[in-house]
Design a protein around this motif. Structure first.
Motif: not given
Length: 475
Positions: A178, A198, A229, A232-234, A258-259
């Motif tokens: 990710e 990424r 990760s 929806s959050k990394t 957030s994605q």
């Protein structure tokens, strides 16, 4: 009287400064799959064994639970004239091993290059790059494929001190990479910035999270970082440190994205600590991050190992400006310092080069301190700026950057402000162990401040050591 302690006080005796190296960050342990664990070699056997051809290989070992012994699995990377520096290792739900590393010149170097990533499948013995394409092993810096996530930039080569890499961590989600977070120092700079990268399907996309050059002098990142990760959050976790008048202070910072949204929201995690904090992050089944954070014992009663739970539930966090977080770390107080360059009177000085004027020169360094004379058991310093001014606070910074800071700071003293009605006490400190204290003046109008010291320090050389006395005008 001051408490006696053994040893030589190097700020008043001949000799150079000692170098204090932070403790090494423990390697991250891999997740285990059923029946067999996969992990880098144990410290007793080493993950970078010396090679007769002048190289340090990256060797993967597995621990056989049935036999109860370590066994050599495969060589991930090796090239003559280089050293393989492992950064992170994680086993996904399918049992594949994700390996992150950097290259450096043989035999060792603090600056590394060519951040690299591959996946090893123990069922087939196959190595693959981030696209899933098979790559030949052992991997070298020149192996074809989408392996190197931080290639050389202009002026960089294996062995260059800057630009260079130092430390990286990875996050795996749904058996795929990710994100990678890492530290990188730009050409002709000395401090490492914090980055995240990424794979976007065609190449590596890099984003800078911390630009140290924008945060002020004495601020740096620490080789303590992690990335997680879930949903929806990394998140990226890092540590920022600041040199504040002989003390190193640090703070853990979380960056969250957030994605589908651009940008990262920053937030401070926990309290600031003395010394360089270290951290590790793991994600629970519900997406909550569990942080394990340590701080060194820099003085009696200090040092800690704590854990914190950081849930992912709730709306997206707007975050806090990074400059504000760092400002708190630096004890920044609004207002003009009217004591800067003011007239100073002191009861004594240790030497000609430790006079009172150094306490108002705006320089917070060991070579720029007022130090009282040995035998002056009640030293005083008075700072006079002559013009009556509304004062918000008086900040006093004291101590010495070498040794235990609690022994060299001012021990017992009062802070007084001269007003139209005479001297008024605005702060009293007994058995002080803090390098920086802030006395609230409450907006009183004054034209001078003084320190009345009844116990200069707790060190064997019982003298007052004052970096700066600052009188901050009310805004």
């Amino acid at each position: 009287m001051a408490r006696a302690h053994g040893g030589v006080d190097r700020d008043v005796a001949a000799g150079g400064d000692r170098v204090h190296r932070p403790p090494a960050l423990p390697r991250r342990r891999a997740h285990r799959r059923r029946g067999q664990g996969l992990t880098p070699a144990p410290p007793s056997r080493g993950i970078r064994p010396k090679h007769p051809q002048g190289r340090r290989e990256g060797v993967l070992y597995h621990y056989d639970l049935a036999v109860g012994a370590w066994e050599r699995e495969t060589v991930i990377g090796a090239a003559r004239g280089t050293s393989f520096y492992p950064d992170d290792l994680e086993v996904d739900a399918a049992g594949r091993v994700h390996v992150l590393w950097e290259w450096g010149p043989f035999p060792a170097d603090p600056a590394r290059h060519l951040g690299s990533y591959v996946v090893y499948d123990p069922e087939t013995g196959r190595l693959s790059d981030v696209t899933g394409a098979t790559v030949d092993g052992p991997v070298t810096p020149d192996t074809a494929g989408a392996i190197v996530w931080k290639p050389f930039i202009e002026g960089e080569e294996l062995g260059s001190y800057t630009p260079s890499l130092q430390s990286a961590k990875l996050a795996v989600r749904a058996n795929r990479l990710e994100a990678i977070t890492y530290r990188f120092v730009e050409p002709d700079q000395t401090a490492y910035d914090l980055w995240v990268t990424r794979w976007d399907g065609t190449g590596w996309a890099h984003e800078q999270l911390i630009d140290v050059s924008e945060l002020g002098a004495g601020v740096s990142t620490i080789a303590a970082l992690d990335v997680t990760s879930f949903g929806s959050k990394t998140r990226v976790y890092g540590v920022v440190a600041a040199q504040v008048c002989g003390e190193v202070r640090s703070r853990v910072i979380r960056f969250e994205q957030s994605q589908g949204r651009a940008g990262w929201a920053a937030a401070a995690i926990g309290d600031e600590q003395l010394g360089q904090q270290r951290l590790r992050a793991v994600t629970d089944e519900d997406g909550t991050d569990i942080l394990y954070v340590s701080a060194p014992a820099t003085r009696p009663g200090s040092g800690s190992l704590v854990h914190a739970r950081v849930p992912r539930s709730g709306p997206a966090d707007a975050g806090t400006p990074l400059a504000s977080i760092v400002g708190d770390l630096l004890d920044e107080v609004p207002g003009v310092n009217v004591a800067l360059g003011a007239d100073v009177t002191v009861s004594s000085t240790l030497r000609a080069d430790t006079g009172g004027a150094l306490a108002v020169d705006g320089v917070c360094a060991d070579a720029s301190r007022w130090i009282s004379a040995v035998g002056d058991l009640a030293p005083t310093i008075t700072v006079d700026w002559h013009e009556p001014t509304a004062i918000q606070a008086v900040r006093v910074r004291s101590g010495y950057s070498v040794g235990v800071s609690a022994q060299s700071v001012l021990r017992d003293f009062t802070v007084e402000l001269r007003t139209a009605d005479g001297w008024v006490e605005i702060g009293r400190y007994d058995d002080n162990i803090e390098g920086t204290v802030i006395a609230d003046a409450g907006g009183r109008v004054g034209d001078a401040v003084r320190l009345l010291i009844t116990d200069p320090s707790a060190s064997a050389t019982d003298v007052a050591r004052v970096y700066e006395v600052e009188a901050l005008a009310a805004g």
